[in-house]
Scaffold this motif. Structure first.
Motif, short mmCIF file in Angstrom:
data_model
loop_
_atom_site.label_atom_id
_atom_site.label_comp_id
_atom_site.label_asym_id
_atom_site.label_seq_id
_atom_site.Cartn_x
_atom_site.Cartn_y
_atom_site.Cartn_z
N VAL A 45 0.85 -1.11 -0.03
CA VAL A 45 -0.03 0.11 -0.17
C VAL A 45 0.75 1.38 0.05
O VAL A 45 0.66 2.38 -0.72
N GLN A 46 1.83 1.25 0.74
CA GLN A 46 2.83 2.48 1.06
C GLN A 46 3.56 2.72 -0.45
O GLN A 46 3.66 3.85 -0.85
N LYS A 47 3.67 1.77 -1.34
CA LYS A 47 4.31 1.93 -2.61
C LYS A 47 3.51 2.29 -3.57
O LYS A 47 4.11 3.03 -4.78
N THR A 48 2.13 2.44 -3.40
CA THR A 48 1.46 2.86 -4.29
C THR A 48 1.26 4.26 -4.29
O THR A 48 0.77 5.16 -5.22
N LEU A 49 1.97 5.11 -3.21
CA LEU A 49 1.91 6.53 -3.26
C LEU A 49 2.75 7.11 -4.27
O LEU A 49 2.25 8.21 -4.76
N ILE A 67 -6.76 10.00 1.49
CA ILE A 67 -7.06 11.43 1.47
C ILE A 67 -6.21 12.30 0.85
O ILE A 67 -4.85 12.23 1.07
N PHE A 68 -6.67 13.00 -0.24
CA PHE A 68 -5.78 14.02 -1.18
C PHE A 68 -5.83 15.31 -0.83
O PHE A 68 -6.94 15.87 -0.72
N THR A 69 -4.69 15.86 -0.88
CA THR A 69 -4.69 17.38 -0.78
C THR A 69 -4.08 17.85 -2.31
O THR A 69 -3.06 17.66 -2.51
N GLU A 70 -5.03 18.44 -2.88
CA GLU A 70 -4.89 18.60 -4.44
C GLU A 70 -3.83 19.91 -4.46
O GLU A 70 -4.16 20.93 -3.45
N PHE A 95 -0.68 16.37 -6.45
CA PHE A 95 -1.21 16.45 -5.27
C PHE A 95 0.09 16.97 -4.38
O PHE A 95 1.10 16.70 -4.73
N LYS A 96 -0.45 17.78 -3.33
CA LYS A 96 0.45 18.32 -2.26
C LYS A 96 0.76 17.18 -1.35
O LYS A 96 1.87 16.99 -0.86
N ASP A 97 -0.29 16.72 -0.93
CA ASP A 97 -0.13 15.52 0.19
C ASP A 97 -0.98 14.47 -0.18
O ASP A 97 -2.35 14.64 -0.45
N ILE A 98 -0.72 13.18 0.09
CA ILE A 98 -1.49 12.14 0.23
C ILE A 98 -1.48 11.19 1.43
O ILE A 98 -0.30 10.85 1.80
N ILE A 152 -3.04 7.66 3.45
CA ILE A 152 -3.93 6.37 3.50
C ILE A 152 -4.38 5.99 4.73
O ILE A 152 -3.35 5.93 5.63
N GLU A 153 -5.59 5.71 5.27
CA GLU A 153 -5.99 5.25 6.20
C GLU A 153 -6.46 4.09 6.22
O GLU A 153 -7.19 3.72 5.19
#
Length: 230
Positions: free
Chosen positions: A20-24, A52-55, A33-36, A38-39
């Motif tokens: 999951v971490q590698k999918t970032l 959760i995306f910060t565009e 995106f500025k920040d992504i 995953i919860e």
């Protein structure tokens, strides 16, 4: 659908925090995106993932009004360009740059307002910037302090900014001339400036105090016989 296509994550596959971490990485590589974040939350059938995306927001168009200087000069001071990312940090930097530009031209009380207009095209915004430049300050008193040695009249004449509107470029050129004057007179370690400004809001004037330390004068003498006079 886009997340599934780019990350390879599908419902029913075994959960792995490392996978999951590698999918970032491919998501960040889009540049959108500025920040992504995953919860991961337990669910009846396993683990539910929440992205959760910060565009990022990009500048579509810049419109400026109220300025008397050329658009090219003001844009250079703002350091904003269409197509680039826009954020609160970007605007703070732009505001600092344009205020410094106006201060150098003698406008010490400009008011800059920004209106951001979101566009139909996703992640883009138009910037509507309005300037109220105010009144341009004139030159007030000019004082030389410290151990200047040379006559004040000569210093005023060399500085060459005794009247008119305040202009930082003119003052800096005048300081270069003063430095050259001292060098030519043999004061090779003279220190001039930095100038201190005092703005009088009521009189709309800027007074300048220029510290000068001439230092020791160096004189060179030649003795002996010379074939040629030079």
């Amino acid at each position: 659908q886009d997340i599934t296509r780019m990350t390879g994550l599908v419902t029913g596959m075994p959960f792995s925090a490392r996978v999951v971490q590698k999918t970032l990485q491919p998501l960040y590589q889009t540049g959108l995106f500025k920040d992504i974040r995953i919860e991961a939350e337990p669910s009846a059938n396993g683990v539910a993932l929440r992205f959760i995306f910060t565009e990022k927001v990009f500048i579509s168009q810049i419109r400026m009004t109220g300025h008397t200087f050329s658009t090219k000069k003001v844009l250079k001071a703002l350091n904003l360009r269409e197509g680039e990312e826009f954020s609160s940090e970007t605007w703070r930097s732009a505001l600092t740059g344009v205020l410094n530009f106006y201060h150098r031209q003698g406008y010490f009380q400009p008011q800059i307002t920004l209106n951001t207009i979101p566009q139909f095209r996703k992640n883009t915004v138009n910037l509507d910037i309005h300037m109220q430049e105010g009144i341009r300050a004139r030159l007030g008193k000019i004082r030389f302090v410290g151990n200047s040695i040379l006559p004040a009249v000569l210093l005023y004449f060399t500085l060459g900014v005794a009247e008119g509107f305040y202009d930082a470029d003119r003052v800096e050129k005048g300081l270069d001339k003063l430095n050259q004057l001292y060098q030519n007179r043999g004061y090779i370690e003279a220190t001039i400036g930095p100038p201190e400004l005092a703005y009088d809001e009521a009189a709309q004037e800027v007074s300048i105090t220029i510290p000068i330390e001439a230092g020791t004068q160096v004189k060179v003498f030649f003795k002996g016989k010379f074939e040629k006079k030079t």
